[in-house]
Design a protein around this motif. Structure first.
Motif, PDB file in Angstrom:
ATOM      1  N   PHE A  33       1.201  -1.258  -0.257  1.00 38.57           N
ATOM      2  CA  PHE A  33      -0.058  -0.053   0.167  1.00 38.57           C
ATOM      3  C   PHE A  33       0.699   1.247  -0.068  1.00 38.57           C
ATOM      4  O   PHE A  33       0.835   2.217  -0.300  1.00 38.57           O
ATOM      5  CB  PHE A  33      -0.883   0.021   1.231  1.00 38.57           C
ATOM      6  CG  PHE A  33      -1.988   1.204   1.494  1.00 38.57           C
ATOM      7  CD1 PHE A  33      -2.928   1.651   0.050  1.00 38.57           C
ATOM      8  CD2 PHE A  33      -2.339   2.493   1.892  1.00 38.57           C
ATOM      9  CE1 PHE A  33      -3.501   2.317   0.488  1.00 38.57           C
ATOM     10  CE2 PHE A  33      -3.146   2.846   2.803  1.00 38.57           C
ATOM     11  CZ  PHE A  33      -3.727   3.263   1.299  1.00 38.57           C
ATOM     12  N   ALA A  34       2.365   1.462   0.751  1.00 31.25           N
ATOM     13  CA  ALA A  34       3.152   2.463   0.887  1.00 31.25           C
ATOM     14  C   ALA A  34       3.583   2.779  -0.680  1.00 31.25           C
ATOM     15  O   ALA A  34       3.186   4.458  -1.260  1.00 31.25           O
ATOM     16  CB  ALA A  34       4.493   1.862   1.791  1.00 31.25           C
ATOM     17  N   ARG A  35       3.954   1.858  -1.645  1.00 37.25           N
ATOM     18  CA  ARG A  35       3.689   2.629  -2.898  1.00 37.25           C
ATOM     19  C   ARG A  35       2.878   2.968  -4.279  1.00 37.25           C
ATOM     20  O   ARG A  35       2.775   3.734  -4.367  1.00 37.25           O
ATOM     21  CB  ARG A  35       5.025   0.855  -3.493  1.00 37.25           C
ATOM     22  CG  ARG A  35       5.483   1.170  -4.881  1.00 37.25           C
ATOM     23  CD  ARG A  35       6.688   0.125  -5.075  1.00 37.25           C
ATOM     24  NE  ARG A  35       6.159   0.039  -6.504  1.00 37.25           N
ATOM     25  CZ  ARG A  35       6.139  -1.214  -7.371  1.00 37.25           C
ATOM     26  NH1 ARG A  35       5.090  -1.520  -7.293  1.00 37.25           N
ATOM     27  NH2 ARG A  35       6.287  -0.576  -9.000  1.00 37.25           N
ATOM     28  N   GLY A  45       7.567   1.185   1.467  1.00 35.41           N
ATOM     29  CA  GLY A  45       6.738  -0.058  -0.390  1.00 35.41           C
ATOM     30  C   GLY A  45       7.894  -0.260  -1.023  1.00 35.41           C
ATOM     31  O   GLY A  45       7.568  -1.239  -1.830  1.00 35.41           O
ATOM     32  N   MET A  46       9.566  -0.120  -0.289  1.00 41.25           N
ATOM     33  CA  MET A  46      10.497  -1.046  -1.564  1.00 41.25           C
ATOM     34  C   MET A  46      10.904  -2.488  -0.972  1.00 41.25           C
ATOM     35  O   MET A  46      10.348  -3.150   0.041  1.00 41.25           O
ATOM     36  CB  MET A  46      11.811  -0.891  -1.219  1.00 41.25           C
ATOM     37  CG  MET A  46      12.267   1.001  -1.373  1.00 41.25           C
ATOM     38  SD  MET A  46      13.586   1.308  -0.981  1.00 41.25           S
ATOM     39  CE  MET A  46      14.630  -0.156  -2.222  1.00 41.25           C
ATOM     40  N   PRO A  47      10.418  -3.484  -1.802  1.00 40.67           N
ATOM     41  CA  PRO A  47      10.804  -5.038  -1.430  1.00 40.67           C
ATOM     42  C   PRO A  47      12.171  -5.446  -1.046  1.00 40.67           C
ATOM     43  O   PRO A  47      12.875  -4.147  -1.041  1.00 40.67           O
ATOM     44  CB  PRO A  47      11.007  -5.314  -3.186  1.00 40.67           C
ATOM     45  CG  PRO A  47      11.278  -4.393  -4.158  1.00 40.67           C
ATOM     46  CD  PRO A  47      10.767  -3.405  -3.330  1.00 40.67           C
ATOM     47  N   GLY A  81       7.590  -3.614  -7.733  1.00 40.82           N
ATOM     48  CA  GLY A  81       7.418  -4.537  -6.373  1.00 40.82           C
ATOM     49  C   GLY A  81       7.945  -5.476  -6.326  1.00 40.82           C
ATOM     50  O   GLY A  81       7.846  -5.993  -5.486  1.00 40.82           O
ATOM     51  N   ASP A  82       8.028  -6.760  -7.555  1.00 45.14           N
ATOM     52  CA  ASP A  82       8.260  -8.092  -7.723  1.00 45.14           C
ATOM     53  C   ASP A  82       9.269  -8.061  -8.755  1.00 45.14           C
ATOM     54  O   ASP A  82       8.741  -7.033 -10.130  1.00 45.14           O
ATOM     55  CB  ASP A  82       7.861  -8.922  -7.528  1.00 45.14           C
ATOM     56  CG  ASP A  82       6.196  -9.391  -8.149  1.00 45.14           C
ATOM     57  OD1 ASP A  82       6.745  -9.189  -8.736  1.00 45.14           O
ATOM     58  OD2 ASP A  82       5.281  -8.047  -7.629  1.00 45.14           O
ATOM     59  N   LEU A  83       9.890  -9.606  -9.424  1.00 38.65           N
ATOM     60  CA  LEU A  83      10.134  -9.648 -10.536  1.00 38.65           C
ATOM     61  C   LEU A  83       9.654  -9.726 -11.550  1.00 38.65           C
ATOM     62  O   LEU A  83       9.372  -9.488 -13.037  1.00 38.65           O
ATOM     63  CB  LEU A  83      11.316 -10.969  -9.992  1.00 38.65           C
ATOM     64  CG  LEU A  83      13.533 -10.480  -9.201  1.00 38.65           C
ATOM     65  CD1 LEU A  83      13.690 -11.929  -9.301  1.00 38.65           C
ATOM     66  CD2 LEU A  83      13.717  -9.716 -10.497  1.00 38.65           C
TER      67      LEU A  83
END
Length: 489
Positions: free
Chosen positions: A195-197, A326-328, A453-455
Protein backbone atom coordinates in the motif's frame (compact mmCIF):
# COMPACT_ATOMS: atom_id res chain seq x y z
CA UNK A 1 -22.21 -3.77 11.15
CA UNK A 2 -23.91 -7.17 11.43
CA UNK A 3 -21.20 -9.44 9.93
CA UNK A 4 -18.97 -10.61 12.83
CA UNK A 5 -16.09 -11.17 10.39
CA UNK A 6 -15.85 -7.48 9.55
CA UNK A 7 -12.98 -5.81 11.46
CA UNK A 8 -14.16 -3.77 14.43
CA UNK A 9 -13.03 -0.20 15.05
CA UNK A 10 -10.39 -1.53 17.49
CA UNK A 11 -9.23 -4.10 14.93
CA UNK A 12 -8.82 -1.39 12.30
CA UNK A 13 -6.88 0.90 14.65
CA UNK A 14 -4.49 -1.95 15.42
CA UNK A 15 -4.06 -3.01 11.79
CA UNK A 16 -3.55 0.55 10.51
CA UNK A 17 -0.08 0.64 12.08
CA UNK A 18 1.08 -1.94 9.53
CA UNK A 19 -1.21 -0.98 6.64
CA UNK A 20 1.59 0.56 4.56
CA UNK A 21 3.39 -2.80 4.29
CA UNK A 22 0.23 -4.78 3.53
CA UNK A 23 -1.05 -5.33 -0.02
CA UNK A 24 -2.47 -2.18 -1.60
CA UNK A 25 -5.94 -3.76 -1.77
CA UNK A 26 -5.90 -4.33 1.99
CA UNK A 27 -4.30 -1.02 2.97
CA UNK A 28 -6.92 0.94 1.04
CA UNK A 29 -9.72 -1.03 2.68
CA UNK A 30 -8.27 -0.50 6.15
CA UNK A 31 -8.23 3.25 5.57
CA UNK A 32 -11.78 3.25 4.22
CA UNK A 33 -12.96 1.15 7.18
CA UNK A 34 -11.21 3.54 9.57
CA UNK A 35 -13.22 6.49 8.28
CA UNK A 36 -16.42 4.43 7.97
CA UNK A 37 -16.23 3.41 11.64
CA UNK A 38 -15.72 7.07 12.60
CA UNK A 39 -18.67 8.12 10.45
CA UNK A 40 -20.94 5.47 11.99
CA UNK A 41 -19.94 6.45 15.55
CA UNK A 42 -20.48 10.17 14.89
CA UNK A 43 -23.82 9.46 13.21
CA UNK A 44 -24.97 7.47 16.29
CA UNK A 45 -23.90 10.28 18.64
CA UNK A 46 -25.65 12.93 16.55
CA UNK A 47 -28.85 10.87 16.36
CA UNK A 48 -28.88 10.35 20.14
CA UNK A 49 -28.47 14.10 20.70
CA UNK A 50 -31.32 14.90 18.31
CA UNK A 51 -33.60 12.45 20.13
CA UNK A 52 -32.58 13.91 23.50
CA UNK A 53 -33.46 17.40 22.28
CA UNK A 54 -37.11 16.32 22.04
CA UNK A 55 -37.11 14.89 25.57
CA UNK A 56 -37.02 16.38 29.09
CA UNK A 57 -34.35 18.77 30.31
CA UNK A 58 -34.61 21.35 27.57
CA UNK A 59 -32.82 23.86 29.76
CA UNK A 60 -29.61 22.38 28.40
CA UNK A 61 -30.44 23.38 24.82
CA UNK A 62 -27.24 25.37 24.30
CA UNK A 63 -25.05 22.56 25.60
CA UNK A 64 -26.84 20.02 23.43
CA UNK A 65 -26.64 22.27 20.39
CA UNK A 66 -22.87 22.57 20.80
CA UNK A 67 -22.48 18.81 21.25
CA UNK A 68 -24.71 18.19 18.24
CA UNK A 69 -22.63 20.58 16.14
CA UNK A 70 -19.42 18.82 17.18
CA UNK A 71 -20.87 15.38 16.38
CA UNK A 72 -22.01 16.55 12.97
CA UNK A 73 -18.58 18.05 12.34
CA UNK A 74 -16.93 14.68 13.13
CA UNK A 75 -19.40 12.90 10.87
CA UNK A 76 -18.77 15.33 8.03
CA UNK A 77 -14.95 15.03 8.36
CA UNK A 78 -15.15 11.23 8.41
CA UNK A 79 -17.51 11.25 5.42
CA UNK A 80 -15.27 13.58 3.44
CA UNK A 81 -12.19 11.47 4.17
CA UNK A 82 -14.03 8.25 3.37
CA UNK A 83 -15.07 9.64 -0.02
CA UNK A 84 -11.52 10.89 -0.69
CA UNK A 85 -10.08 7.49 0.23
CA UNK A 86 -12.51 5.75 -2.10
CA UNK A 87 -11.81 8.16 -4.95
CA UNK A 88 -8.00 8.07 -4.64
CA UNK A 89 -7.87 4.26 -4.24
CA UNK A 90 -10.51 3.32 -6.77
CA UNK A 91 -8.16 1.06 -8.75
CA UNK A 92 -7.15 -1.14 -5.80
CA UNK A 93 -10.60 -1.18 -4.20
CA UNK A 94 -11.77 -3.22 -7.20
CA UNK A 95 -15.33 -1.92 -7.27
CA UNK A 96 -16.02 -2.36 -3.54
CA UNK A 97 -17.89 0.96 -3.67
CA UNK A 98 -20.15 0.83 -6.71
CA UNK A 99 -21.94 3.78 -8.30
CA UNK A 100 -25.03 3.35 -6.15
CA UNK A 101 -23.06 3.52 -2.90
CA UNK A 102 -20.93 6.40 -4.22
CA UNK A 103 -24.07 8.37 -5.08
CA UNK A 104 -25.48 7.74 -1.60
CA UNK A 105 -22.30 9.05 0.06
CA UNK A 106 -22.30 12.07 -2.26
CA UNK A 107 -25.93 12.89 -1.44
CA UNK A 108 -25.19 12.60 2.28
CA UNK A 109 -22.25 14.98 1.87
CA UNK A 110 -24.38 17.56 0.09
CA UNK A 111 -27.08 17.38 2.76
CA UNK A 112 -24.64 17.94 5.62
CA UNK A 113 -22.81 20.79 3.91
CA UNK A 114 -25.45 23.48 4.42
CA UNK A 115 -25.96 23.00 8.16
CA UNK A 116 -22.27 22.51 8.86
CA UNK A 117 -21.26 25.58 6.82
CA UNK A 118 -23.78 27.66 8.75
CA UNK A 119 -22.36 26.34 12.05
CA UNK A 120 -18.77 27.12 10.99
CA UNK A 121 -19.65 30.61 9.81
CA UNK A 122 -21.60 31.35 12.99
CA UNK A 123 -18.67 30.17 15.13
CA UNK A 124 -16.30 32.21 12.97
CA UNK A 125 -18.36 35.36 13.55
CA UNK A 126 -18.43 34.72 17.30
CA UNK A 127 -14.64 34.41 17.37
CA UNK A 128 -13.92 37.41 15.17
CA UNK A 129 -16.68 39.73 16.41
CA UNK A 130 -14.51 41.40 19.05
CA UNK A 131 -11.92 42.28 16.37
CA UNK A 132 -14.44 43.86 14.02
CA UNK A 133 -14.82 47.67 13.85
CA UNK A 134 -17.43 48.96 16.28
CA UNK A 135 -19.90 49.77 13.52
CA UNK A 136 -19.76 46.20 12.15
CA UNK A 137 -20.43 44.38 15.44
CA UNK A 138 -24.17 45.00 15.51
CA UNK A 139 -24.48 43.88 11.90
CA UNK A 140 -22.42 40.76 12.72
CA UNK A 141 -24.86 39.89 15.50
CA UNK A 142 -27.79 40.17 13.09
CA UNK A 143 -26.06 37.90 10.57
CA UNK A 144 -25.24 35.43 13.34
CA UNK A 145 -28.90 35.20 14.36
CA UNK A 146 -29.84 34.50 10.74
CA UNK A 147 -27.28 31.67 10.59
CA UNK A 148 -28.67 30.13 13.80
CA UNK A 149 -32.11 30.04 12.22
CA UNK A 150 -30.71 28.42 9.09
CA UNK A 151 -29.00 25.71 11.16
CA UNK A 152 -32.24 24.84 12.93
CA UNK A 153 -34.11 24.75 9.63
CA UNK A 154 -31.55 22.32 8.07
CA UNK A 155 -31.47 19.80 10.94
CA UNK A 156 -34.52 17.91 9.66
CA UNK A 157 -32.95 17.67 6.19
CA UNK A 158 -29.78 16.16 7.66
CA UNK A 159 -31.79 13.62 9.67
CA UNK A 160 -33.62 12.67 6.50
CA UNK A 161 -30.33 12.37 4.56
CA UNK A 162 -28.83 9.97 7.10
CA UNK A 163 -32.02 7.91 7.08
CA UNK A 164 -32.08 7.73 3.27
CA UNK A 165 -28.41 7.63 2.27
CA UNK A 166 -26.51 6.01 5.14
CA UNK A 167 -28.62 3.86 7.46
CA UNK A 168 -29.81 1.48 4.67
CA UNK A 169 -26.25 1.02 3.34
CA UNK A 170 -23.85 1.01 6.30
CA UNK A 171 -23.89 -2.80 6.75
CA UNK A 172 -23.30 -3.22 3.02
CA UNK A 173 -20.37 -0.78 3.13
CA UNK A 174 -18.76 -2.61 6.05
CA UNK A 175 -19.22 -5.99 4.36
CA UNK A 176 -17.75 -4.88 1.02
CA UNK A 177 -14.75 -3.19 2.59
CA UNK A 178 -14.13 -6.04 5.03
CA UNK A 179 -12.83 -8.53 2.45
CA UNK A 180 -11.06 -8.71 -0.89
CA UNK A 181 -9.66 -11.20 -3.38
CA UNK A 182 -6.01 -11.29 -4.45
CA UNK A 183 -5.17 -13.04 -7.72
CA UNK A 184 -1.96 -15.08 -7.47
CA UNK A 185 -0.19 -17.04 -10.20
CA UNK A 186 0.54 -20.69 -9.40
CA UNK A 187 4.25 -21.32 -8.97
CA UNK A 188 5.12 -17.62 -8.78
CA UNK A 189 6.95 -16.15 -5.80
CA UNK A 190 5.71 -12.65 -6.63
CA UNK A 191 4.47 -10.43 -3.84
CA UNK A 192 1.57 -7.95 -4.18
CA UNK A 193 2.32 -4.25 -4.41
CA UNK A 194 2.42 -2.77 -0.88
CA UNK A 195 0.00 0.00 0.00
CA UNK A 196 2.90 2.40 0.72
CA UNK A 197 4.04 2.21 -2.89
CA UNK A 198 0.54 2.71 -4.23
CA UNK A 199 0.03 5.66 -1.88
CA UNK A 200 3.37 7.19 -2.95
CA UNK A 201 2.19 7.14 -6.56
CA UNK A 202 -1.09 8.85 -5.66
CA UNK A 203 0.67 11.61 -3.70
CA UNK A 204 3.30 12.10 -6.42
CA UNK A 205 0.63 12.46 -9.11
CA UNK A 206 -1.05 15.18 -7.08
CA UNK A 207 2.15 17.25 -7.00
CA UNK A 208 1.88 18.55 -10.57
CA UNK A 209 -1.83 19.27 -10.10
CA UNK A 210 -1.16 21.18 -6.91
CA UNK A 211 1.59 23.17 -8.64
CA UNK A 212 -0.80 24.04 -11.47
CA UNK A 213 -3.64 25.06 -9.15
CA UNK A 214 -1.46 27.27 -6.96
CA UNK A 215 -0.01 28.93 -10.07
CA UNK A 216 -3.57 29.97 -10.98
CA UNK A 217 -3.98 31.86 -7.69
CA UNK A 218 -3.23 35.32 -9.06
CA UNK A 219 -4.95 37.58 -6.55
CA UNK A 220 -7.68 37.58 -3.92
CA UNK A 221 -10.36 37.21 -6.61
CA UNK A 222 -9.00 33.75 -7.57
CA UNK A 223 -11.58 32.07 -5.36
CA UNK A 224 -12.15 29.10 -7.68
CA UNK A 225 -8.42 28.33 -7.88
CA UNK A 226 -8.07 28.60 -4.11
CA UNK A 227 -11.02 26.26 -3.69
CA UNK A 228 -9.28 23.68 -5.92
CA UNK A 229 -6.09 23.96 -3.84
CA UNK A 230 -8.10 23.53 -0.65
CA UNK A 231 -9.83 20.41 -1.99
CA UNK A 232 -6.48 18.90 -3.00
CA UNK A 233 -5.04 19.56 0.46
CA UNK A 234 -8.10 17.95 2.04
CA UNK A 235 -7.51 14.82 -0.06
CA UNK A 236 -3.85 14.74 0.90
CA UNK A 237 -4.78 14.87 4.58
CA UNK A 238 -7.36 12.12 4.13
CA UNK A 239 -4.75 9.85 2.55
CA UNK A 240 -2.03 10.51 5.11
CA UNK A 241 -3.83 11.16 8.40
CA UNK A 242 -3.48 7.63 9.87
CA UNK A 243 0.31 7.70 9.35
CA UNK A 244 1.16 11.33 10.13
CA UNK A 245 2.07 10.85 13.80
CA UNK A 246 4.38 7.87 13.33
CA UNK A 247 6.35 8.91 10.21
CA UNK A 248 8.12 12.30 10.50
CA UNK A 249 8.34 13.09 6.78
CA UNK A 250 4.67 12.24 6.27
CA UNK A 251 3.75 14.20 9.40
CA UNK A 252 5.63 17.28 8.16
CA UNK A 253 3.64 17.34 4.91
CA UNK A 254 0.38 16.55 6.73
CA UNK A 255 0.91 19.47 9.15
CA UNK A 256 1.81 21.86 6.31
CA UNK A 257 -1.26 20.75 4.33
CA UNK A 258 -3.39 21.28 7.45
CA UNK A 259 -2.17 24.85 7.86
CA UNK A 260 -2.78 25.56 4.19
CA UNK A 261 -6.29 24.09 4.31
CA UNK A 262 -7.13 26.07 7.45
CA UNK A 263 -5.89 29.29 5.90
CA UNK A 264 -7.84 28.76 2.70
CA UNK A 265 -10.88 27.80 4.78
CA UNK A 266 -10.66 31.11 6.65
CA UNK A 267 -10.49 32.96 3.31
CA UNK A 268 -13.51 31.05 2.00
CA UNK A 269 -15.58 31.58 5.16
CA UNK A 270 -14.85 35.31 5.28
CA UNK A 271 -15.62 35.64 1.57
CA UNK A 272 -18.95 33.76 1.89
CA UNK A 273 -19.91 35.83 4.92
CA UNK A 274 -19.05 39.03 3.04
CA UNK A 275 -21.39 37.94 0.25
CA UNK A 276 -24.15 37.19 2.76
CA UNK A 277 -23.59 40.60 4.38
CA UNK A 278 -23.92 42.31 1.00
CA UNK A 279 -27.17 40.45 0.25
CA UNK A 280 -28.54 41.48 3.64
CA UNK A 281 -27.50 45.11 3.14
CA UNK A 282 -24.93 44.98 5.98
CA UNK A 283 -22.44 47.27 4.26
CA UNK A 284 -20.13 48.06 7.19
CA UNK A 285 -19.78 44.35 7.98
CA UNK A 286 -19.10 43.54 4.33
CA UNK A 287 -16.21 46.02 4.18
CA UNK A 288 -14.73 44.64 7.41
CA UNK A 289 -14.98 41.06 6.13
CA UNK A 290 -13.33 41.99 2.83
CA UNK A 291 -10.39 43.41 4.80
CA UNK A 292 -10.10 40.11 6.67
CA UNK A 293 -10.12 38.20 3.36
CA UNK A 294 -7.24 40.37 2.12
CA UNK A 295 -5.25 39.82 5.31
CA UNK A 296 -5.62 36.01 5.12
CA UNK A 297 -4.81 36.02 1.42
CA UNK A 298 -1.59 37.96 2.03
CA UNK A 299 -0.47 35.22 4.44
CA UNK A 300 -1.33 32.48 1.93
CA UNK A 301 0.54 34.29 -0.82
CA UNK A 302 3.61 34.69 1.37
CA UNK A 303 3.78 31.14 2.73
CA UNK A 304 2.47 29.18 -0.27
CA UNK A 305 2.54 31.06 -3.57
CA UNK A 306 5.92 32.68 -2.97
CA UNK A 307 7.43 29.52 -1.44
CA UNK A 308 5.90 26.95 -3.77
CA UNK A 309 9.10 24.97 -4.38
CA UNK A 310 9.74 24.75 -0.64
CA UNK A 311 6.17 23.50 -0.13
CA UNK A 312 6.55 20.88 -2.85
CA UNK A 313 9.88 19.69 -1.41
CA UNK A 314 8.04 18.86 1.82
CA UNK A 315 5.47 16.98 -0.23
CA UNK A 316 8.22 15.15 -2.14
CA UNK A 317 9.89 14.11 1.12
CA UNK A 318 6.62 12.41 2.14
CA UNK A 319 6.51 10.63 -1.23
CA UNK A 320 10.10 9.43 -0.78
CA UNK A 321 9.32 8.16 2.72
CA UNK A 322 6.37 6.17 1.36
CA UNK A 323 8.45 4.78 -1.50
CA UNK A 324 11.15 3.68 0.94
CA UNK A 325 8.59 1.95 3.14
CA UNK A 326 7.07 0.25 0.10
CA UNK A 327 10.36 -1.07 -1.27
CA UNK A 328 10.66 -4.86 -1.57
CA UNK A 329 12.95 -6.47 1.02
CA UNK A 330 15.68 -9.08 0.64
CA UNK A 331 15.48 -12.30 2.72
CA UNK A 332 17.83 -10.73 5.29
CA UNK A 333 15.66 -7.62 5.64
CA UNK A 334 17.63 -5.16 3.48
CA UNK A 335 15.80 -2.92 0.98
CA UNK A 336 15.97 -4.06 -2.64
CA UNK A 337 15.88 -2.17 -5.91
CA UNK A 338 13.95 -3.99 -8.64
CA UNK A 339 13.87 -2.06 -11.90
CA UNK A 340 13.52 -2.32 -15.63
CA UNK A 341 15.62 -0.18 -17.96
CA UNK A 342 14.92 0.76 -21.60
CA UNK A 343 17.01 2.37 -24.33
CA UNK A 344 15.15 5.21 -26.09
CA UNK A 345 15.69 6.76 -29.52
CA UNK A 346 15.12 10.25 -28.06
CA UNK A 347 13.57 12.01 -25.11
CA UNK A 348 9.74 11.86 -25.46
CA UNK A 349 8.13 15.33 -25.72
CA UNK A 350 5.84 14.42 -22.81
CA UNK A 351 8.91 14.21 -20.56
CA UNK A 352 10.03 17.71 -21.55
CA UNK A 353 6.83 19.16 -20.11
CA UNK A 354 8.11 18.69 -16.54
CA UNK A 355 11.14 20.54 -15.13
CA UNK A 356 14.20 18.24 -14.99
CA UNK A 357 16.31 17.35 -11.99
CA UNK A 358 20.07 17.63 -12.55
CA UNK A 359 21.90 14.52 -11.28
CA UNK A 360 25.65 14.18 -10.77
CA UNK A 361 26.95 10.75 -9.78
CA UNK A 362 30.42 9.52 -9.02
CA UNK A 363 31.89 6.22 -7.84
CA UNK A 364 34.68 5.81 -5.30
CA UNK A 365 37.22 3.28 -6.63
CA UNK A 366 36.89 -0.26 -5.28
CA UNK A 367 36.79 -3.91 -6.30
CA UNK A 368 34.17 -5.82 -4.29
CA UNK A 369 32.56 -2.61 -3.01
CA UNK A 370 32.00 0.64 -4.92
CA UNK A 371 30.26 3.45 -3.08
CA UNK A 372 28.27 5.91 -5.16
CA UNK A 373 27.92 9.61 -4.41
CA UNK A 374 24.96 11.47 -5.87
CA UNK A 375 24.16 15.18 -5.93
CA UNK A 376 20.60 16.04 -6.92
CA UNK A 377 19.74 19.63 -7.89
CA UNK A 378 16.00 20.34 -8.04
CA UNK A 379 14.47 22.87 -10.48
CA UNK A 380 14.34 25.48 -7.70
CA UNK A 381 18.08 25.13 -7.07
CA UNK A 382 17.84 23.12 -3.84
CA UNK A 383 20.51 20.42 -3.49
CA UNK A 384 20.36 16.99 -1.83
CA UNK A 385 23.37 14.69 -1.50
CA UNK A 386 23.33 10.89 -1.09
CA UNK A 387 25.70 8.00 -0.42
CA UNK A 388 24.65 4.63 -1.84
CA UNK A 389 25.89 1.05 -1.97
CA UNK A 390 24.29 -1.50 -4.32
CA UNK A 391 24.97 -5.26 -4.27
CA UNK A 392 23.69 -8.07 -6.46
CA UNK A 393 22.37 -8.51 -10.03
CA UNK A 394 21.15 -5.42 -11.82
CA UNK A 395 17.52 -6.51 -12.18
CA UNK A 396 17.09 -7.09 -8.40
CA UNK A 397 19.77 -5.89 -6.00
CA UNK A 398 20.18 -4.79 -2.43
CA UNK A 399 20.30 -1.00 -2.17
CA UNK A 400 21.38 0.84 0.98
CA UNK A 401 21.54 4.62 0.88
CA UNK A 402 21.35 7.66 3.09
CA UNK A 403 21.32 11.43 2.79
CA UNK A 404 24.70 12.95 3.54
CA UNK A 405 25.62 16.54 4.53
CA UNK A 406 26.99 18.66 1.64
CA UNK A 407 30.33 19.13 3.42
CA UNK A 408 30.91 15.36 3.53
CA UNK A 409 29.87 15.05 -0.11
CA UNK A 410 32.26 17.86 -1.13
CA UNK A 411 35.11 16.20 0.78
CA UNK A 412 34.55 12.82 -0.89
CA UNK A 413 33.59 14.01 -4.40
CA UNK A 414 37.22 14.43 -5.65
CA UNK A 415 37.72 10.68 -5.08
CA UNK A 416 35.21 9.98 -7.88
CA UNK A 417 37.10 11.90 -10.59
CA UNK A 418 37.77 8.71 -12.57
CA UNK A 419 34.10 7.64 -12.80
CA UNK A 420 31.32 10.19 -13.11
CA UNK A 421 27.94 10.61 -14.83
CA UNK A 422 25.92 13.78 -15.38
CA UNK A 423 22.34 13.73 -16.62
CA UNK A 424 18.97 15.45 -16.52
CA UNK A 425 16.13 13.34 -15.12
CA UNK A 426 12.47 13.85 -16.02
CA UNK A 427 10.10 12.14 -13.55
CA UNK A 428 6.62 11.26 -14.84
CA UNK A 429 4.00 9.27 -12.87
CA UNK A 430 1.89 6.96 -15.02
CA UNK A 431 -0.67 4.58 -13.56
CA UNK A 432 0.82 2.64 -10.66
CA UNK A 433 4.40 3.40 -11.71
CA UNK A 434 6.74 6.37 -11.87
CA UNK A 435 8.94 6.60 -14.97
CA UNK A 436 12.33 8.29 -14.89
CA UNK A 437 13.71 9.52 -18.23
CA UNK A 438 17.47 10.17 -18.06
CA UNK A 439 19.03 12.39 -20.73
CA UNK A 440 22.84 12.15 -20.48
CA UNK A 441 24.69 15.41 -20.87
CA UNK A 442 28.03 14.12 -22.23
CA UNK A 443 26.78 11.74 -24.96
CA UNK A 444 23.69 11.08 -27.14
CA UNK A 445 22.03 8.61 -24.77
CA UNK A 446 18.50 8.51 -23.33
CA UNK A 447 17.35 5.79 -20.91
CA UNK A 448 14.03 5.12 -19.20
CA UNK A 449 13.80 3.38 -15.82
CA UNK A 450 10.87 2.14 -13.75
CA UNK A 451 10.98 0.54 -10.30
CA UNK A 452 8.84 -2.52 -9.58
CA UNK A 453 7.45 -4.22 -6.51
CA UNK A 454 8.71 -7.68 -7.54
CA UNK A 455 10.47 -9.41 -10.41
CA UNK A 456 7.24 -10.70 -11.97
CA UNK A 457 5.25 -7.47 -11.92
CA UNK A 458 3.66 -6.71 -15.29
CA UNK A 459 4.49 -3.41 -17.00
CA UNK A 460 2.45 -1.53 -19.57
CA UNK A 461 4.48 1.03 -21.50
CA UNK A 462 2.88 4.50 -21.43
CA UNK A 463 1.57 5.58 -24.84
CA UNK A 464 3.79 8.68 -24.73
CA UNK A 465 6.88 6.46 -24.26
CA UNK A 466 6.24 3.46 -26.53
CA UNK A 467 7.02 5.20 -29.88
CA UNK A 468 10.51 6.10 -28.63
CA UNK A 469 11.43 2.64 -27.33
CA UNK A 470 14.52 1.02 -28.86
CA UNK A 471 14.72 -2.08 -26.64
CA UNK A 472 14.75 -3.42 -23.08
CA UNK A 473 18.33 -3.23 -21.78
CA UNK A 474 17.70 -4.47 -18.23
CA UNK A 475 20.68 -6.53 -17.15
CA UNK A 476 22.94 -5.38 -20.01
CA UNK A 477 26.21 -4.32 -18.33
CA UNK A 478 26.87 -1.62 -20.93
CA UNK A 479 23.89 0.39 -19.62
CA UNK A 480 24.69 0.21 -15.92
CA UNK A 481 25.45 3.72 -14.65
CA UNK A 482 28.69 2.60 -12.99
CA UNK A 483 29.89 1.26 -16.37
CA UNK A 484 28.70 4.36 -18.23
CA UNK A 485 30.72 6.57 -15.85
CA UNK A 486 33.66 8.43 -17.41
CA UNK A 487 36.73 10.17 -16.09
CA UNK A 488 36.68 13.95 -15.75
CA UNK A 489 39.67 16.25 -15.89
Amino acid sequence: MTDPRTPTADDVRRLLSEALRRPAQEGARLMALHWLHQLAAARATWQALQEAADGPGRGRDVERANASSEALHKARVALRRLRATVRENERVLDGAIDKKLARALSALGQATNAVRDADVQRAWLETEEARLPEGARGEAQRLREWLVGRTSHSTAAVNDAFARHFDPFDDQLFARLGSYRLLRRVGSDSTPMPFARHLATRIARAENRLRRDIAQVIDVSSQDAMHEVRIRLKRQRALLSPFARTRPAIGAWFDLATRGQDLLGAIRDADLLARRARKAGLQVLEVALRDIVLAHFAVFQQHWCDRLEEVLRTMEAAVNALRAEGMPMSPNGLPMEIERKYLLRACPPAARTVPPVRIEQGWIPGQALRERLRRRTAPDGSVTCWRTVKLGPVEARVEVEEITPPEIFDAMWPLTRSARVRKDRYVIPHGAHTWEIDVFLDRPLVLAEVELGDLHEAITLPPWLAPYLERDVTGEPAYVNAVLARAEA
